[in-house]
Design an enzyme around this catalytic site. Structure first.
Site, short mmCIF file in Angstrom:
data_model
loop_
_atom_site.label_atom_id
_atom_site.label_comp_id
_atom_site.label_asym_id
_atom_site.label_seq_id
_atom_site.Cartn_x
_atom_site.Cartn_y
_atom_site.Cartn_z
N GLU A 1 -2.53 -8.77 3.64
CA GLU A 1 -2.90 -9.24 4.98
C GLU A 1 -4.41 -9.15 5.23
O GLU A 1 -4.92 -9.72 6.19
CB GLU A 1 -2.12 -8.46 6.04
CG GLU A 1 -2.61 -7.06 6.33
CD GLU A 1 -2.23 -5.99 5.31
OE1 GLU A 1 -2.56 -4.82 5.55
OE2 GLU A 1 -1.62 -6.32 4.28
N CYS B 1 0.83 -1.20 0.00
CA CYS B 1 0.00 0.00 0.00
C CYS B 1 0.87 1.26 0.00
O CYS B 1 1.57 1.53 -0.98
CB CYS B 1 -1.00 -0.03 1.16
SG CYS B 1 -2.31 1.22 0.99
N HIS C 1 -3.93 -4.74 0.12
CA HIS C 1 -3.43 -5.25 1.39
C HIS C 1 -3.49 -6.77 1.38
O HIS C 1 -4.56 -7.35 1.55
CB HIS C 1 -4.29 -4.71 2.54
CG HIS C 1 -4.08 -3.27 2.81
ND1 HIS C 1 -3.06 -2.81 3.62
CD2 HIS C 1 -4.71 -2.17 2.34
CE1 HIS C 1 -3.09 -1.49 3.66
NE2 HIS C 1 -4.08 -1.08 2.89
#
Length: 193
Positions: free
Chosen positions: A177, A77, A175
């Site tokens: 994650e 990001c 992202h």
């Protein structure tokens, strides 16, 4: 395997640590030169504002350190955007590893770009074991322009760089994650480089 997550006062660090834990990897959050230099892999997360993040990196000489790293390096990001040359966010000079400009989405549509969107035109070992056009999770108002370093694109108003690669540097706008199995696979493939 030693994985260092660069600490530079940007958000989403805990979720990156948890995602790595789910993969059986214990990472260390640090801004210590020696720890970062000795790590097998380095992750540069981020969720925040470009100029203050660059200020923190420069105050600690992390900007110079990052440019000299030779192990696999993964920006996320804001971490991707800071690897570029310049961002329109507060007219900020970035690290310049990728000779790419970061631009702001035009205000006539919904900005920031938030939610799930597909990766297209994928070309990298990072995408091993992924199906075509998988979905990842985005939260951003700025994007890296398309370039020869683009290894995947996403469409929001227009095509933009979803992932980039140059030498040992890889970076992703979405992202991983927060992107479920797809993000986990991309992280796993990065760790396997």
């Amino acid at each position: 395997m030693q994985v260092a997550i660069i600490k530079y006062n940007a958000g989403n660090v805990r979720s990156v640590l948890y995602a790595l834990e789910r993969l059986g990897v214990e990472a260390v959050l640090t801004d210590d030169f020696e720890t970062i230099q000795k790590a097998d892999k380095v992750i540069f997360p981020g969720q925040g504002e470009a100029s203050s993040a660059m200020k923190y990196l420069k105050q600690r000489n992390l900007d110079r350190l990052i440019k000299d790293l030779r192990q696999p390096f993964f920006g996320v990001c804001l971490g991707q955007q800071l690897l570029c040359e310049h961002t329109e966010e507060n007219d900020t000079e970035c690290l310049g590893i990728f000779p790419i400009k970061v631009k702001k989405f035009p205000a006539f549509d919904k900005v920031p770009h938030v939610g799930w969107n597909s990766l297209e035109n994928m070309d990298s070992p990072l995408f091993k074991d992924l199906e075509e056009d998988p979905y990842t999770y985005y939260v951003h108002s700025y994007y890296a322009e398309l370039s020869p370093y683009t290894i995947a694109t996403t469409h929001y108003m227009h095509d933009f760089t979803a992932l980039i690669h140059k030498d040992n540097f890889y970076a992703m706008q979405a992202h991983p994650e927060k992107s479920g199995k797809v993000g986990e696979t991309i992280l796993k493939n990065f760790l396997a480089l």
